[in-house]
Scaffold this active site. Sequence first.
Site, PDB file in Angstrom:
ATOM      1  N   SER A 289     -31.386  26.887  48.624  1.00 32.25           N
ATOM      2  CA  SER A 289     -30.888  25.394  49.111  1.00 32.25           C
ATOM      3  C   SER A 289     -32.291  24.790  49.535  1.00 32.25           C
ATOM      4  O   SER A 289     -33.340  24.824  48.989  1.00 32.25           O
ATOM      5  CB  SER A 289     -29.662  25.560  50.090  1.00 32.25           C
ATOM      6  OG  SER A 289     -29.282  24.241  50.170  1.00 32.25           O
TER       7      SER A 289
ATOM      8  N   GLU B 245     -21.587  24.559  42.409  1.00 34.92           N
ATOM      9  CA  GLU B 245     -22.423  24.249  43.578  1.00 34.92           C
ATOM     10  C   GLU B 245     -21.672  23.125  44.614  1.00 34.92           C
ATOM     11  O   GLU B 245     -21.993  23.465  45.734  1.00 34.92           O
ATOM     12  CB  GLU B 245     -23.756  23.531  43.197  1.00 34.92           C
ATOM     13  CG  GLU B 245     -24.824  24.555  42.277  1.00 34.92           C
ATOM     14  CD  GLU B 245     -25.488  25.698  43.366  1.00 34.92           C
ATOM     15  OE1 GLU B 245     -25.111  25.409  44.536  1.00 34.92           O
ATOM     16  OE2 GLU B 245     -26.196  26.232  43.028  1.00 34.92           O
TER      17      GLU B 245
ATOM     18  N   HIS C 271     -21.915  27.050  46.740  1.00 37.70           N
ATOM     19  CA  HIS C 271     -22.878  26.966  47.091  1.00 37.70           C
ATOM     20  C   HIS C 271     -23.275  28.079  48.013  1.00 37.70           C
ATOM     21  O   HIS C 271     -22.615  28.150  49.049  1.00 37.70           O
ATOM     22  CB  HIS C 271     -23.212  25.520  47.622  1.00 37.70           C
ATOM     23  CG  HIS C 271     -24.835  25.261  48.300  1.00 37.70           C
ATOM     24  ND1 HIS C 271     -25.835  25.087  47.068  1.00 37.70           N
ATOM     25  CD2 HIS C 271     -25.001  24.919  49.344  1.00 37.70           C
ATOM     26  CE1 HIS C 271     -26.953  24.949  47.973  1.00 37.70           C
ATOM     27  NE2 HIS C 271     -26.550  24.788  49.210  1.00 37.70           N
TER      28      HIS C 271
END
Length: 575
Positions: free
Chosen positions: A226, A345, A454
Amino acid sequence: MSGEWGHLGQTLIWAVWVLAAATEGPAADAPVRSTRLGWVRGKQATVLGSTMPVNVFLGIPFAAPPLGPLRFKRPKPALLWNDSRDATSYPKLCLQNSVWLLSDQHFLKVHYPNLEVSEDCLYLNIYAPAHANTGSKLPVMVWFPGGAFETGSASIFDGSALAAYEDVLIVTTQYRLGIFGFFKTGDQHAPGNWAFLDQLAALTWVQENIEFFGGDPHSVTIFGESAGAISVSGLVLSPMASGLFHKAIMESGVAIIPFLRAPDDERNEDLQVIARICGCNVSDSVALLQCLRAKSSEELLDINKKTKSFTRVVDGFFFPDEPLDLLTEKTFNSIPSVIGVNNHECGFLLPMKEFPEILGGSNKSLALHLIHRVLHIPNQYLYLVADQYFYNKHSPVEIRDSFLDLLGDVFFVVPGVVTARYHRDAGAPVYFYEFQHPPECLKDTRPAFVKADHSDEIRFVFGGAFLKGNIVMFEGATEEEKLLSRKMMRYWANFARTGDPNGEGLPLWPAYSQSEQYLKLDLNISVGQKLKEQEVEFWSDTLPLIMSMSTAPPGPPVPLLSLSVLLPFLFSSAP
């Protein structure tokens, strides 16, 4: 930068300490290692299923505390210390809203140590196989945590399992966040990007010291997820980082993700917020900096909560140009890389924090309204998005699923694929993956429709199922999940060793060539081709072309890469 950090006087004093060690020797009950600034005394840890103990060193300073006059400045070298430094306690978090970390622990079924926050936070942690010592020359993997550049910590990740199972050194490091990491005046007095400069300082420390822990400074792989992956991608693009690392892994994030650049009007709005909260003169950069450096950290955190443009900037140094231009011009560090995404995600964790009402289902009107609000796509082009994602979709569940797929495509998949293509075309080896397995332990904390969300892959990469310490990353893993974790650890470590993730006993992972093959990481690993081909073409070619040819009021020429988007919920830091 390296000249300042390799100060001659510090080196001479370090040499004296090394000579003294020949007569004193380390204590038998704890690992002791030298650094160029002094000795550190760590502790040993063990992991499930491995007989290899791990030497753990926590809270080693890689830069001076960025306090007072050093606030909003490039990091300075850490100071020498006397005696042996205790390296058995986690360092404090960089200043942030730690409530976010607490909420993530619940939703992700993880557990972190109780950590305080402080502006004095430029520290790193090291996890090394117990046999490693000077001369071992083991591969080094430096982890940059995520958290939207607003939250996160080196100490919510435990590198013990990866170190023990794969015989590599793991370094987890911290960097300044939010206003502390990105405030800029727009001129030479405070150009910003302090977080990235902190990362450079950490990598410089690794180059100068990691051999004393058994690592090879000529075999350093940087990896992150990320915002951490965005950092890795930025470091690959930066000329300032050349030579500090040799391979890169980007998990769910690259430097061309849309929300990373704030428009000038938002920066101006934020200056007015600063003036209102702190009473500082924002028309004079020198006076503004002097005023802000005199404020308490709590006052600056209050500013941080009420502003939205503390993001990266083209400063002429770390980023000499926009990341997309650096990729296009092929002026980046051409090194082997792994780039990847998860197949959902924006399945739950991210939208849950911004618009939870969509998770139960949606209609096209609401979905298009949210697309306009979130992506800033002009209304006259929304029909194109609707045709691409909502054609022949009628039920609220179908529309919800398509909307969440759209978000994942815009912010993760398409930027990742575009970046991989640029790296490939520059002649660098690239390996692409899509992680597809939703952890079994999360089935009762999120909706059944969620696939690999995610950050789901992190617990597999770090071998969370094998940890025994007070950082819980993967409770209740199934035997199949443990096997997948072992394979992923091996892929990642093989790449750190050789620049190629393949090895004995692993399914073949083809390089990302013109055929665009990629690895599907699931309980049954397989190979795919041309991930989301139509969606990538839509966002990177079709929509920009139509918008550029339109006679309507001009929108951004390349919406994927220049959208002014700030999603405060994006890039949760937790595993």
